[in-house]
Design a protein around this motif. Structure first.
Motif, mmCIF file in Angstrom:
data_model
loop_
_atom_site.group_PDB
_atom_site.id
_atom_site.type_symbol
_atom_site.label_atom_id
_atom_site.label_comp_id
_atom_site.label_asym_id
_atom_site.label_seq_id
_atom_site.Cartn_x
_atom_site.Cartn_y
_atom_site.Cartn_z
ATOM 1 N N ASP A 34 -14.857 12.599 -19.765
ATOM 2 C CA ASP A 34 -15.356 12.127 -18.474
ATOM 3 C C ASP A 34 -16.490 13.022 -17.971
ATOM 4 O O ASP A 34 -17.516 12.528 -17.475
ATOM 5 N N SER A 35 -16.331 14.333 -18.097
ATOM 6 C CA SER A 35 -17.377 15.263 -17.660
ATOM 7 C C SER A 35 -18.642 15.082 -18.491
ATOM 8 O O SER A 35 -19.754 14.976 -17.949
ATOM 9 N N ILE A 36 -18.495 15.039 -19.805
ATOM 10 C CA ILE A 36 -19.664 14.953 -20.679
ATOM 11 C C ILE A 36 -20.385 13.628 -20.495
ATOM 12 O O ILE A 36 -21.622 13.574 -20.472
ATOM 13 N N GLU A 37 -19.633 12.536 -20.349
ATOM 14 C CA GLU A 37 -20.263 11.223 -20.154
ATOM 15 C C GLU A 37 -21.113 11.195 -18.887
ATOM 16 O O GLU A 37 -22.150 10.520 -18.833
ATOM 17 N N LYS A 38 -20.704 11.932 -17.880
ATOM 18 C CA LYS A 38 -21.448 11.980 -16.621
ATOM 19 C C LYS A 38 -22.634 12.939 -16.671
ATOM 20 O O LYS A 38 -23.317 13.137 -15.661
ATOM 21 N N GLY A 39 -22.864 13.538 -17.839
ATOM 22 C CA GLY A 39 -23.954 14.496 -17.960
ATOM 23 C C GLY A 39 -23.582 15.877 -17.467
ATOM 24 O O GLY A 39 -24.463 16.723 -17.273
ATOM 25 N N LYS A 40 -22.300 16.128 -17.282
ATOM 26 C CA LYS A 40 -21.822 17.416 -16.801
ATOM 27 C C LYS A 40 -21.345 18.254 -17.991
ATOM 28 O O LYS A 40 -21.496 17.888 -19.139
ATOM 29 N N TRP A 41 -20.739 19.405 -17.672
ATOM 30 C CA TRP A 41 -20.371 20.361 -18.704
ATOM 31 C C TRP A 41 -18.866 20.542 -18.843
ATOM 32 O O TRP A 41 -18.126 20.421 -17.877
ATOM 33 N N VAL A 42 -18.469 20.894 -20.045
ATOM 34 C CA VAL A 42 -17.172 21.510 -20.284
ATOM 35 C C VAL A 42 -17.466 22.985 -20.532
ATOM 36 O O VAL A 42 -17.984 23.362 -21.586
ATOM 37 N N HIS A 43 -17.200 23.817 -19.533
ATOM 38 C CA HIS A 43 -17.427 25.257 -19.657
ATOM 39 C C HIS A 43 -16.248 25.880 -20.390
ATOM 40 O O HIS A 43 -15.092 25.516 -20.155
ATOM 41 N N THR A 44 -16.525 26.833 -21.266
ATOM 42 C CA THR A 44 -15.479 27.441 -22.072
ATOM 43 C C THR A 44 -15.507 28.957 -21.897
ATOM 44 O O THR A 44 -16.574 29.576 -21.881
ATOM 45 N N PHE A 45 -14.319 29.555 -21.762
ATOM 46 C CA PHE A 45 -14.248 30.995 -21.520
ATOM 47 C C PHE A 45 -12.965 31.579 -22.102
ATOM 48 O O PHE A 45 -11.906 30.946 -22.075
ATOM 49 N N GLY A 46 -13.076 32.798 -22.598
ATOM 50 C CA GLY A 46 -11.934 33.564 -23.061
ATOM 51 C C GLY A 46 -12.336 35.011 -23.223
ATOM 52 O O GLY A 46 -13.503 35.372 -23.072
ATOM 53 N N CYS A 47 -11.373 35.858 -23.545
ATOM 54 C CA CYS A 47 -11.616 37.293 -23.725
ATOM 55 C C CYS A 47 -11.095 37.738 -25.085
ATOM 56 O O CYS A 47 -10.145 37.169 -25.611
#
Length: 253
Positions: A34-47
């Protein structure tokens, strides 16, 4: 033979992910799609080693535009082991409350973005900071980690909750809590961790599902192609197109 014991442990984790997590992987993929289709991002984070699944998914061959890696160098580059940016500093920094909120200041976010977090234990402050800030910005927060094994662990954040308790959706990577999985004679500690393999397995099960959903919706994916296949005369252009789309999205156009 310990090599086979580790391999069997890894296979068991992969099988458990398949047997128990498919429903949540599907739900996570739908939120991301849904985010990607709207031109938005899936932000990814870890340590620490939980940055490896982030580096695995994009940019790399077979990945596609829509995933934005947030990798904070002092929280991942500790291969010096001692000295500058060593293990001691890393362990300290991942437990510092407020650091995650400072990391978030360096990026632009939208309430229709998704925040995808990776943490084996879900107790360290920096990941929890990121989750809290993302939720305040209106984003859905998806967490991958060893949730069942971490159920009785105590958070290191003043909010009183673990990362798994804050998440809108959790996918359990099914790795053992101690991570290392192979006992060694004459030693207290085991060898052969499996959490990274579990993360990578769950990542590609999810990302391929996101791709399937978007393709079924008729959305064009900008896929990072292999540029080393003999006879593929258009791979350079496809790579250039993917990078151009990434730049366009980063610019907020």
């Amino acid at each position: 033979m310990l090599a086979k014991q580790w391999l069997n442990n890894a296979r068991n984790v992969m099988s458990e992910i398949e047997e128990t997590q498919m429903e949540n992987i599907q739900k996570a993929a739908e939120i991301m799609a849904d985010s990607i289709e709207k031109g938005k991002w899936v932000h990814t984070f870890g340590c620490g080693h939980a940055t490896l699944p982030i580096e695995e998914m994009y940019p790399r061959i077979g990945g596609f535009v829509g995933f934005h890696p947030i990798v904070e160098l002092p929280l991942t580059f500790f291969t010096n082991i001692v000295g500058q940016m060593g293990v001691d500093q890393f362990i300290f920094l991942e437990r510092v409350e407020g650091y995650g909120r400072e990391i978030m200041k360096g990026h632009n976010f939208d309430k229709e973005d998704t925040m995808w977090l990776f943490s084996h234990t879900g107790v360290n402050a920096v990941n929890i900071d990121i989750a809290l800030d993302a939720k305040e910005k209106g984003m859905k927060v998806i967490v991958f980690g060893s949730a069942a094994e971490a159920k009785d662990k105590t958070t290191k954040h003043s909010c009183g909750k673990t990362l798994f308790q804050l998440a809108d959706l959790v996918v359990d990577t099914c790795a053992p809590g101690e991570d290392a999985s192979v006992p060694l004679k004459n030693h207290v500690d085991k060898v052969g961790p499996v959490s990274t393999m579990a993360f990578i397995t769950a990542v590609w099960m999810t990302v391929t599902t996101v791709a399937e959903i978007l393709a079924d919706r008729g959305v064009k994916l900008h896929i990072h192609p292999s540029h080393n296949v003999p006879g593929d005369s258009t791979s350079k252009q496809r790579l250039a197109d993917a990078l151009s789309e990434y730049k366009r999205r980063i610019a907020g156009v």
